[in-house]
Motif scaffolding. Structure first.
Motif, PDB file in Angstrom:
ATOM      1  N   VAL A  26       7.187  -8.851  29.346  1.00  0.00           N
ATOM      2  CA  VAL A  26       6.523  -7.600  28.990  1.00  0.00           C
ATOM      3  C   VAL A  26       7.531  -6.484  29.242  1.00  0.00           C
ATOM      4  O   VAL A  26       8.006  -6.306  30.364  1.00  0.00           O
ATOM      5  CB  VAL A  26       5.231  -7.375  29.801  1.00  0.00           C
ATOM      6  CG1 VAL A  26       4.601  -6.037  29.447  1.00  0.00           C
ATOM      7  CG2 VAL A  26       4.248  -8.522  29.567  1.00  0.00           C
ATOM      8  N   LEU A  27       7.882  -5.774  28.180  1.00  0.00           N
ATOM      9  CA  LEU A  27       8.821  -4.662  28.243  1.00  0.00           C
ATOM     10  C   LEU A  27       8.031  -3.392  28.530  1.00  0.00           C
ATOM     11  O   LEU A  27       7.099  -3.057  27.807  1.00  0.00           O
ATOM     12  CB  LEU A  27       9.560  -4.537  26.910  1.00  0.00           C
ATOM     13  CG  LEU A  27      10.583  -3.416  26.786  1.00  0.00           C
ATOM     14  CD1 LEU A  27      11.787  -3.683  27.696  1.00  0.00           C
ATOM     15  CD2 LEU A  27      11.032  -3.291  25.329  1.00  0.00           C
ATOM     16  N   LEU A  28       8.396  -2.701  29.605  1.00  0.00           N
ATOM     17  CA  LEU A  28       7.731  -1.459  29.984  1.00  0.00           C
ATOM     18  C   LEU A  28       8.653  -0.289  29.688  1.00  0.00           C
ATOM     19  O   LEU A  28       9.737  -0.183  30.271  1.00  0.00           O
ATOM     20  CB  LEU A  28       7.364  -1.479  31.472  1.00  0.00           C
ATOM     21  CG  LEU A  28       6.453  -2.630  31.898  1.00  0.00           C
ATOM     22  CD1 LEU A  28       6.367  -2.708  33.408  1.00  0.00           C
ATOM     23  CD2 LEU A  28       5.081  -2.480  31.283  1.00  0.00           C
ATOM     24  N   THR A  29       8.241   0.552  28.759  1.00  0.00           N
ATOM     25  CA  THR A  29       9.008   1.730  28.384  1.00  0.00           C
ATOM     26  C   THR A  29       8.112   2.946  28.534  1.00  0.00           C
ATOM     27  O   THR A  29       6.905   2.834  28.692  1.00  0.00           O
ATOM     28  CB  THR A  29       9.512   1.645  26.927  1.00  0.00           C
ATOM     29  OG1 THR A  29       8.382   1.540  26.052  1.00  0.00           O
ATOM     30  CG2 THR A  29      10.441   0.463  26.729  1.00  0.00           C
ATOM     31  N   VAL A  30       8.716   4.121  28.460  1.00  0.00           N
ATOM     32  CA  VAL A  30       7.975   5.378  28.511  1.00  0.00           C
ATOM     33  C   VAL A  30       8.031   5.990  27.115  1.00  0.00           C
ATOM     34  O   VAL A  30       9.118   6.132  26.537  1.00  0.00           O
ATOM     35  CB  VAL A  30       8.572   6.329  29.564  1.00  0.00           C
ATOM     36  CG1 VAL A  30       7.890   7.687  29.517  1.00  0.00           C
ATOM     37  CG2 VAL A  30       8.446   5.714  30.947  1.00  0.00           C
TER      38      VAL A  30
END
Length: 136
Positions: A26-30
């Motif tokens: 799971v890639l967490l970006t803003v």
């Protein structure tokens, strides 16, 4: 699409492992405009020294996926969830020979990425994710 991503991310968090034949994280970006954290399930490929490669393929669409632009806008705020833990990473887009070497590894492991490349005029970005030391 966000609804589907939420469901897939939940499944990856619970079960880990693979999805659709790929190692997944799971890639967490803003969000570049919203500033809201976004969770996006993506397939990854092992790189050297514990790094991971991801591809901004969007299944061969004409444009890069939203997470790619979020990564570019906030490269210091990228994390991944993998193997039951959350890890801060540095994301680097590969170019030239390093990209070509990674690309050959990726299409060797997952030929469908070659098909995605054939569907679009853009060069599919290959991103190397490197774990940041604690405290960075």
């Amino acid at each position: 699409m966000r609804w589907a991503n939420t469901l897939m991310a939940r499944r990856i968090r619970r079960r880990g492992g693979t999805m659709m034949g790929f190692n997944t994280l799971v890639l967490l970006t803003v969000g570049r405009r919203s500033g809201v954290e976004r969770a996006t399930p993506v397939g990854w490929f092992p790189g050297p020294d514990g790094t991971r490669f991801i591809v901004a393929s969007a299944n061969g669409a004409a444009d890069n996926p939203a997470w790619y632009y979020n990564l570019a806008a906030h490269p210091d705020r990228v994390r991944i969830e993998v193997d039951g833990r959350t890890v801060a990473v540095t994301a680097e887009q590969l170019r030239g020979t390093p990209r070509e070497q990674a690309w050959q590894q990726i299409v060797g492991a997952a030929p469908r990425f070659g098909q995605y490349q054939e569907k679009t005029d853009r060069e599919l970005p290959v991103i190397r994710l490197t774990e940041r030391p604690a405290g960075d």
